[in-house]
Scaffold this motif. Structure first.
Motif, mmCIF file in Angstrom:
data_model
loop_
_atom_site.group_PDB
_atom_site.id
_atom_site.type_symbol
_atom_site.label_atom_id
_atom_site.label_comp_id
_atom_site.label_asym_id
_atom_site.label_seq_id
_atom_site.Cartn_x
_atom_site.Cartn_y
_atom_site.Cartn_z
ATOM 1 N N ALA A 155 0.834 -1.206 0.000
ATOM 2 C CA ALA A 155 0.000 0.000 0.000
ATOM 3 C C ALA A 155 0.868 1.255 0.000
ATOM 4 C CB ALA A 155 -0.908 0.012 1.224
ATOM 5 N N ASP A 156 0.425 2.263 -0.733
ATOM 6 C CA ASP A 156 1.105 3.557 -0.765
ATOM 7 C C ASP A 156 0.448 4.460 0.267
ATOM 8 O OD1 ASP A 156 2.155 6.032 -1.237
ATOM 9 O OD2 ASP A 156 1.718 6.091 -3.375
ATOM 10 N N LEU A 157 1.136 4.647 1.407
ATOM 11 C CA LEU A 157 0.625 5.481 2.499
ATOM 12 C C LEU A 157 1.538 6.677 2.736
ATOM 13 C CD1 LEU A 157 -0.386 2.504 4.718
ATOM 14 C CD2 LEU A 157 -1.927 4.401 4.328
ATOM 15 N N ILE A 158 2.245 7.087 1.695
ATOM 16 C CA ILE A 158 3.173 8.203 1.835
ATOM 17 C C ILE A 158 2.414 9.458 2.253
ATOM 18 C CG2 ILE A 158 4.759 9.726 0.573
ATOM 19 C CD1 ILE A 158 5.578 7.324 -1.099
ATOM 20 N N ARG A 159 2.916 10.107 3.304
ATOM 21 C CA ARG A 159 2.323 11.326 3.860
ATOM 22 C C ARG A 159 0.909 11.124 4.400
ATOM 23 N NH1 ARG A 159 5.318 15.849 2.935
ATOM 24 N NH2 ARG A 159 6.898 15.777 1.278
ATOM 25 N N ALA A 160 0.511 9.868 4.616
ATOM 26 C CA ALA A 160 -0.812 9.617 5.182
ATOM 27 C C ALA A 160 -0.827 9.990 6.659
ATOM 28 C CB ALA A 160 -1.193 8.152 5.013
ATOM 29 N N SER A 161 -2.006 10.318 7.163
ATOM 30 C CA SER A 161 -2.169 10.646 8.572
ATOM 31 C C SER A 161 -2.949 9.526 9.252
ATOM 32 C CB SER A 161 -2.922 11.974 8.733
ATOM 33 O OG SER A 161 -3.129 12.268 10.098
ATOM 34 N N LEU A 162 -2.299 8.845 10.225
ATOM 35 C CA LEU A 162 -2.923 7.744 10.950
ATOM 36 C C LEU A 162 -2.890 7.993 12.458
ATOM 37 C CD1 LEU A 162 -1.103 6.205 8.404
ATOM 38 C CD2 LEU A 162 -2.643 4.425 9.173
ATOM 39 N N LEU A 174 5.390 -4.757 2.943
ATOM 40 C CA LEU A 174 5.925 -3.946 1.837
ATOM 41 C C LEU A 174 5.150 -2.638 1.630
ATOM 42 C CD1 LEU A 174 6.709 -6.724 -0.824
ATOM 43 C CD2 LEU A 174 8.282 -5.632 0.773
ATOM 44 N N ALA A 175 4.450 -2.193 2.664
ATOM 45 C CA ALA A 175 3.740 -0.913 2.556
ATOM 46 C C ALA A 175 4.738 0.238 2.630
ATOM 47 C CB ALA A 175 2.710 -0.779 3.674
ATOM 48 N N ARG A 176 4.402 1.364 2.013
ATOM 49 C CA ARG A 176 5.242 2.554 2.046
ATOM 50 C C ARG A 176 4.536 3.607 2.898
ATOM 51 N NH1 ARG A 176 7.512 4.815 -3.311
ATOM 52 N NH2 ARG A 176 8.849 5.792 -1.757
ATOM 53 N N LEU A 177 5.115 3.884 4.072
ATOM 54 C CA LEU A 177 4.554 4.869 4.971
ATOM 55 C C LEU A 177 5.487 6.071 5.126
ATOM 56 C CD1 LEU A 177 3.614 1.845 6.285
ATOM 57 C CD2 LEU A 177 2.345 3.416 7.717
ATOM 58 N N ASP A 178 6.337 6.298 4.130
ATOM 59 C CA ASP A 178 7.303 7.388 4.224
ATOM 60 C C ASP A 178 6.606 8.696 4.588
ATOM 61 O OD1 ASP A 178 8.707 5.302 3.192
ATOM 62 O OD2 ASP A 178 9.635 6.395 1.559
ATOM 63 N N ARG A 179 7.137 9.368 5.619
ATOM 64 C CA ARG A 179 6.652 10.668 6.082
ATOM 65 C C ARG A 179 5.188 10.646 6.542
ATOM 66 N NH1 ARG A 179 9.183 14.056 1.179
ATOM 67 N NH2 ARG A 179 9.318 11.976 0.313
ATOM 68 N N GLY A 194 9.083 -5.599 5.934
ATOM 69 C CA GLY A 194 9.422 -4.992 4.655
ATOM 70 C C GLY A 194 8.831 -3.621 4.428
ATOM 71 N N ALA A 195 8.129 -3.071 5.406
ATOM 72 C CA ALA A 195 7.510 -1.762 5.229
ATOM 73 C C ALA A 195 8.561 -0.662 5.268
ATOM 74 C CB ALA A 195 6.463 -1.516 6.310
ATOM 75 N N SER A 196 8.331 0.402 4.509
ATOM 76 C CA SER A 196 9.224 1.553 4.514
ATOM 77 C C SER A 196 8.660 2.610 5.449
ATOM 78 C CB SER A 196 9.360 2.126 3.098
ATOM 79 O OG SER A 196 10.171 3.285 3.118
ATOM 80 N N LEU A 197 9.433 2.928 6.506
ATOM 81 C CA LEU A 197 8.969 3.876 7.522
ATOM 82 C C LEU A 197 9.905 5.081 7.616
ATOM 83 C CD1 LEU A 197 8.093 1.288 10.332
ATOM 84 C CD2 LEU A 197 6.501 2.407 8.799
ATOM 85 N N ARG A 198 10.453 5.497 6.493
ATOM 86 C CA ARG A 198 11.361 6.640 6.498
ATOM 87 C C ARG A 198 10.618 7.906 6.938
ATOM 88 N NH1 ARG A 198 13.300 3.916 1.842
ATOM 89 N NH2 ARG A 198 15.516 3.369 1.979
#
Length: 268
Positions: A155-162, A174-179, A194-198
Motif C-alpha cells: 500500500a502507498d501510504l506516503i504522507r498519510a495521517s494515521l 511492503l507498505a510505504r509509509l514514508d513521512r 518490509g515496510a518503509s517507515l522513512r
C-alpha cells in the motif's frame, strides 16, 4: 422535440437513480446500482460529487465506479466489492474514490484492492478486515480509523495521517509509509515486515515492540516512540538528519528501559 423530451426523461431518470443510490434500504440501492451500471452512468462521472450520506451499499459491486468527491459519511460499505478478482491482475478495473469523504463509514471486510483512494477522508472509518492490495492511499486521512486485521499489502501510504488509528493485527507487508504521521497509533500485533517507515512520526505510538519495528525495511529519519529521530543520509530527494542508527537507538533504549525486543511497550 421528441429527442429533446427523451433527453429530459433520461436526465430525470438519472437523478432519480442517484437519489435511490443514497437510500438506507439495501434492496433500493441494489436496484439503482444495476440500472446505473446498465445505463453507463456508474463510471462516466455522473456520480462525481454526489451526496450518499448514510447510504446502505453493503456488499455492493462497485467495479469501475467513478466515485471521486462523493460523500459517504456514515455510509455502509461493508463487504463492498471494488475490484474484479476474475480478471488478470494486470487488468484490474478498480473504483475511483479520489477525494471522497467517508468519515465514519463502515468498510469492514471491504475489498479495496487497487482502488484509487488518494486524498480520501477516512477519519473514524471502520476498515476492520478490509483488503487493500496496492491501493493508492497517498495523503489519505485515517485519523482514529479502525484498521485492525486489515491487509495493506504494498500500500502507498506516503504522507498519510494515521493519528490514533487502530492497526492491531494489521498486515502492512511492503507498505510505504514514508513521512506518514502515526502519533498515538495502536500497533499491537501489526506486521511491518518490509515496510518503509522513512521519516515516519511514531511518537506516542501504543503497544509496539522493538522486534516489530526491526522487521521494517527502512526506518531512516523516523521519529521513534520516545521522540528520538534516527539518522538519515542526505540524498537528492531526502535531507540529511543527524542522529542514532536504529541499532544504536535499540541498544540505548533497552539499556534505559530494560526488557527485550519482544516486549510490548505502551507509553501510557
Amino acid at each position: 422535440i421528441d429527442a429533446l423530451a427523451e433527453r429530459r426523461q433520461r436526465q430525470s431518470r438519472k437523478k432519480q437513480l442517484i437519489r435511490q443510490l443514497g437510500s438506507k434500504y439495501r434492496d433500493v440501492t441494489e436496484m439503482a446500482l444495476l440500472e446505473l451500471r446498465h445505463e453507463g452512468w456508474l463510471d462516466d462521472g455522473s456520480l462525481r460529487g454526489v451526496n450518499l450520506t448514510g447510504a446502505n451499499l453493503s456488499g455492493a459491486n462497485l467495479i469501475d465506479a467513478n466515485l471521486s468527491d462523493v460523500t459517504f459519511w456514515q455510509a455502509d460499505l461493508s463487504e463492498a466489492f471494488l475490484m474484479d478478482a476474475r480478471l488478470p491482475r494486470s487488468n484490474f478495473n478498480s473504483a475511483n474514490l479520489r477525494n471522497a469523504i467517508a468519515r465514519g463509514a463502515d468498510l469492514r471486510e471491504a475489498n479495496l484492492e487497487f482502488a484509487n483512494l488518494a486524498q480520501i477522508h477516512l477519519e473514524g472509518a471502520d476498515l476492520h478486515g478490509a483488503r487493500l492490495w496496492r491501493p493508492n492511499l497517498g495523503g489519505v486521512h485515517l485519523d482514529d480509523a479502525n484498521l485492525s486485521n486489515a491487509r495493506l499489502v504494498e500500500a502507498d501510504l506516503i504522507r498519510a495521517s494515521l493519528c490514533r488509528a487502530n492497526l492491531e493485527m494489521a498486515y502492512l507487508h511492503l507498505a510505504r509509509l514514508d513521512r506518514a504521521d502515526l502519533p498515538g497509533a495502536n500497533l499491537n500485533g501489526a506486521t511491518l515486515s518490509g515496510a518503509s517507515l522513512r521519516e515516519v512520526d511514531l511518537t506516542r505510538a501504543q503497544n509496539w515492540s522493538i522486534g516489530q519495528l526491526a522487521s521494517a525495511e527502512a526506518l531512516e529519519g523516523a521519529i521513534m516512540p520516545d521522540g528520538a529521530q534516527l539518522r538519515q543520509e542526505g540524498t537528492e530527494n531526502r535531507e540529511r538528519i543527524d542522529g542514532l542508527t536504529f541499532g544504536e537507538w535499540k541498544a540505548q533504549y533497552l539499556a534505559t528501559h530494560g526488557g527485550d525486543e519482544s516486549d510490548i511497550r505502551d507509553p501510557r
